[in-house]
Design an enzyme around this catalytic site. Structure first.
Site, PDB file in Angstrom:
ATOM      1  N   HIS A 119      45.005  42.659  47.275  1.00 17.17           N
ATOM      2  CA  HIS A 119      44.514  43.873  47.940  1.00 17.17           C
ATOM      3  C   HIS A 119      45.213  44.132  49.266  1.00 17.17           C
ATOM      4  CE1 HIS A 119      40.581  43.313  45.472  1.00 17.17           C
ATOM      5  NE2 HIS A 119      41.523  43.896  44.775  1.00 17.17           N
ATOM      6  N   GLY A 187      35.010  31.544  44.864  1.00 17.87           N
ATOM      7  CA  GLY A 187      34.411  32.478  45.810  1.00 17.87           C
ATOM      8  C   GLY A 187      34.629  33.936  45.487  1.00 17.87           C
TER       9      GLY A 187
END
Ligand SMILES: [Zn+2]
Length: 272
Positions: A119, A187
């Site tokens: 990202h 995570g």
């Protein structure tokens, strides 16, 4: 030492390919809130929505500057360091790719040379006019001038992927995923695509060790997976091993176990 028994008896190629996919949980213990954290201000603004950023670039730049300020004192935690150490230790013995959904720079701060930002990253800038990529040179403003083409008036923007944008690396990441011998997700929300799809792709191409480390799994999963709503978490069952707990606590042990396993399988003459 914690040992991780692996399902795979050998590797697809000479060197094992290890893909680590990390999400916000990796940086949570460094004080960077996850998207789902009620304290998080990610969702209280739509500044990071691609359409909204086009309509209101000033807000997007201001909110990005705000994150950069908030995060400036954050330090990498044991999970970032574990990936950096794992990469260094196995550099000549394994092919390692760390794909992160995080835009913070804590992996770089920890010395992780295997990281790729799906990202984008707050360390980088991009010119909307000419497409040049370059380091972030200062806090963002509409007056910033692109060092490549000289345009300003909002041409220079943070090189981060907004909600609604296409993630980076999608032209080559699937090719690495298909070669993976070991896939580790840590995570990360199980629901965010394309990340959620990576494990399926790995599985369908013969990756036998698919490990999930997350804090957010409900108790039922560990006794009766049937309680999980399949519509919401079906990719969960693409994993072969689950660990529940924080990335900082679990990941160092898991990577230590895998490093040991990889080293012990190599021909003794290759070992120091
Ligand atoms: Zn430019």
């Amino acid at each position: 030492m914690y040992k991780i028994p692996l399902n795979s008896q050998g590797w697809k190629k000479e060197r094992p390919v290890v893909v680590i996919l990390s999400g916000a949980g990796l940086s949570a213990e460094s004080g960077i809130p996850t998207y789902r954290d009620p304290q998080s201000n990610w969702k209280t603004t739509n500044a990071f929505d691609a359409e909204e950023a086009k309509r209101n670039p000033q807000l997007f730049l201001r909110e990005t500057n705000e994150r950069i300020r908030e995060w400036k004192d954050a330090k990498p935690n044991a999970a970032h360091s574990a990936i950096a150490d794992f990469t260094r230790r196995l550099r000549d013995r394994a092919s390692i790719l760390h794909i992160t959904q995080n835009i913070d720079a804590l992996s770089e701060d920890a010395g992780d040379t295997s990281v790729f930002h799906l990202h984008g990253s707050i360390l980088k800038s991009r010119c909307q006019h000419c497409g040049a990529h370059f380091p972030r040179l200062a806090p963002y403003s509409l007056e910033d001038v692109c060092p490549a083409c000289g345009k300003s008036d909002g041409a220079v923007r943070p090189d981060i992927v907004l909600f609604g944008d296409v993630p980076y690396g999608m032209d080559w990441i699937p090719g690495v995923i298909r070669q993976a011998d070991i896939f580790i997700a840590v995570g990360t929300s199980l629901l965010v695509y394309p990340a959620a799809w990576f494990v399926v792709e790995a599985m369908e191409h013969g990756c036998l060790d698919r490990i999930l480390i997350t804090k957010d799994l409900p108790d039922e999963l560990f006794t009766d997976p049937g309680h999980i709503d399949l519509d919401e978490a079906d990719s969960l069952f693409e994993y072969t091993k689950f660990f529940r707990g924080s990335a900082a606590r679990i990941l160092p042990q898991v990577l230590e176990g895998i490093a040991w396993e990889i080293e012990s399988r190599l021909s003794p003459k290759l070992l120091p």
